[in-house]
Design an enzyme around this catalytic site. Structure first.
Site, mmCIF file in Angstrom:
data_model
loop_
_atom_site.group_PDB
_atom_site.id
_atom_site.type_symbol
_atom_site.label_atom_id
_atom_site.label_comp_id
_atom_site.label_asym_id
_atom_site.label_seq_id
_atom_site.Cartn_x
_atom_site.Cartn_y
_atom_site.Cartn_z
ATOM 1 N N GLY A 1 0.835 -1.280 -0.015
ATOM 2 C CA GLY A 1 -0.079 0.057 0.128
ATOM 3 C C GLY A 1 0.894 1.111 -0.055
ATOM 4 O O GLY A 1 2.112 1.093 -0.034
ATOM 5 N N CYS A 2 0.191 2.315 0.005
ATOM 6 C CA CYS A 2 1.200 3.547 0.001
ATOM 7 C C CYS A 2 1.880 3.911 1.380
ATOM 8 O O CYS A 2 2.659 4.733 1.334
ATOM 9 C CB CYS A 2 -0.028 4.585 -0.308
ATOM 10 S SG CYS A 2 -0.655 4.805 -1.871
#
Length: 385
Positions: free
Chosen positions: A354-355
Site C-alpha cells: 500500500g501507499c
C-alpha cells in the site's frame, strides 16, 4: 454497425476536424473519492488539465455534467470499476489516490527540482519492486527508464541516490550495461562526480532518473510537492506516477490524498504523455532487452545467501477468495512469512504494498481473526486468534 457506433464515428470525425488532430482520443480515468481536499479539488484539477488531446473519465463522485462519469459511492466499487475500464480498454490509464499494487510493481514519480526548475523522475515512490532493497533499486532503475522514455526522453540519464546499498546497485547496473542493456549514467555535479548522487543533486536535478527505494522516494515526493505549503497541500510536481513491473499491464497513476489540484492536473497530463509515448510497447521492449542482458542473473547475484534451514514445512494455499481487508505494519522482509502463517491456519491471504508500506490482504470475514501486534521478539509478527 449499429447507430451508436455510427454516431461515435461521426463525433470523432467532427472533433478531429475541429482540433486538427485525427485518431481516437485518449481517455484518462480519474477517481474522485478520498481526497483530503474534497471533490472540489478534483473538479479544479480537471479544469486545470483541460486539453483537446485527451478526455477525462470520472469514476466516483460526479463533478459536473460535461465529463463521462461512472458514479460509485465507496472505494471498493470505485477500484473495481477502474480495473474493469482499464482491462476492457475503455480508458487507457487512470489517476487515483490510493492503490494496493502487487509485490514487484512500484511507481515512478515526477518532480520539479527547485534548484533549476528541471523535471526529474524518482524511481520509485510507492509500492515495492522487490523484497530486497538492492534488487528493488535495480528494478527501479529499469522502471524509471521506461517512464522517462515514454515521456519523450530518448536517452534518460540515470543516477543512484546515496543511500544504503547504492554502491552495490552501481556495480550491478554497470554490469547490466556491459551486458548490452541501453542505459546512460548521469554524473554528480559535486566535485568528485560519479553515478552516485548526493542531496545537492536532488535539488539540482543532476539526472533524469533518480534511483532510490520506494519509501525514501515517497518521502522525497512529499518534500518536493509540499515544501511551500507547510505540508498539508501538495502544490508542485506530477504525482507519484505509474505502477511499473514485469508483466504488469494496467496503467495506474498515483497521487496523494494531500495532492492539490495542480498536482492532480499534472498527473493527468503525465498519464496522457506516457500513453501517447507508447508506455505499453516500451515496457515490453525494455524488459525484453533486460532479459537478454541477463537481468535475472544480475538480480540473483544480489540475493543474500542464507544457511539452509534444517527442515521446511510445505504449507498448502487455501482456496482463493476475495481479499478486500488489509493488515499493515509488517516488515517487508517478513511479509511472505506472514502470508504463510495465515495459510497454515487455513486463512487465505495475499501480500501487497500500500501507499504506507507492506500489507497482508485478507477477506472482510477473516479480518477479526487476524491480530497484528508489535513485539521485540523476532518471531512475534503475526498471530492468529
Amino acid at each position: 454497425m449499429d447507430n451508436k457506433k455510427i454516431s461515435e464515428v461521426f463525433l470523432e470525425i467532427s472533433e478531429a476536424i475541429e482540433s486538427g488532430k485525427f485518431g481516437k482520443k485518449v481517455k484518462i480515468g480519474l477517481t474522485t473519492l478520498g481526497s483530503e481536499h474534497g471533490v472540489e479539488n478534483m473538479k479544479k484539477a480537471i479544469e486545470l488539465a483541460d486539453s483537446d488531446l485527451f478526455e477525462v473519465v470520472v469514476i466516483g463522485e460526479k463533478v459536473d455534467d460535461e465529463h463521462e462519469t461512472y458514479e460509485v459511492d465507496n472505494d471498493e466499487d470505485m477500484y473495481k470499476k477502474m480495473e474493469e475500464l482499464l482491462d476492457s480498454g475503455e480508458i487507457q490509464a487512470c489517476v487515483t489516490l490510493h492503490y494496493n499494487f502487487p509485490i514487484g510493481v512500484s511507481t515512478v514519480g515526477r518532480v520539479i527540482t527547485p534548484g533549476t526548475g528541471k523535471e526529474m523522475f524518482l524511481a520509485t515512490t510507492t509500492g515495492t519492486s522487490d523484497t530486497e532493497r538492492t534488487k528493488a533499486m535495480v528494478r527501479n532503475a529499469v522502471a524509471g527508464v521506461i517512464a522517462a522514455k515514454s515521456c519523450g526522453i530518448a536517452k534518460p540519464t540515470v543516477g543512484i541516490l546515496n543511500i544504503d546499498g547504492a554502491r552495490q546497485v552501481e556495480k550491478a547496473l554497470k554490469h547490466f550495461k556491459d551486458n548490452g542493456f541501453d542505459i546512460e549514467f548521469a554524473e554528480s555535479q559535486r566535485a568528485d562526480g560519479g553515478i552516485v548522487m548526493r542531496g545537492n543533486d536532488l535539488l539540482m536535478g543532476s539526472c533524469d532518473v533518480m534511483v532510490t527505494d520506494s519509501l525514501t522516494g515517497n518521502l522525497l515526493m512529499k518534500m518536493f510537492g509540499s515544501f511551500t505549503s507547510g505540508g498539508n497541500y501538495e502544490t508542485t510536481g506530477f504525482g507519484y506516477g505509474p505502477g511499473i513491473g514485469e508483466g504488469y499491464e494496467r496503467n495506474i497513476f498515483i497521487v496523494s490524498r494531500a495532492s492539490g489540484a495542480p498536482v492532480v492536473a499534472n498527473a493527468l497530463k503525465y498519464a496522457y504523455q506516457t500513453v501517447a509515448g507508447g508506455i505499453d510497447n516500451n515496457k515490453k521492449s525494455i524488459y525484453k532487452q533486460a532479459e537478454k542482458a541477463d537481468f535475472k542473473g544480475i538480480l540473483d547475484s544480489l540475493t543474500k545467501k542464507e544457511a539452509p534451514k534444517e527442515s521446511s514445512e510445505e504449507v498448502k494455499m487455501p482456496d482463493k477468495e476475495v481479499v478486500s481487508a488489509t493488515i499493515s505494519g509488517i516488515d517487508i522482509l517478513e511479509i511472505e512469512d506472514a502470508v504463510q502463517a495465515l495459510w497454515k491456519e487455513n486463512i487465505y491471504a495475499e501480500s501487497g504494498m500500500g501507499c504506507t508500506g507492506p500489507i497482508v490482504q485478507v477477506s472482510d470475514a477473516n479480518l477479526d481473526n487476524c491480530l497484528l501486534y508489535t513485539s521485540d521478539a523476532a518471531d512475534d509478527s503475526l498471530r492468529v486468534d
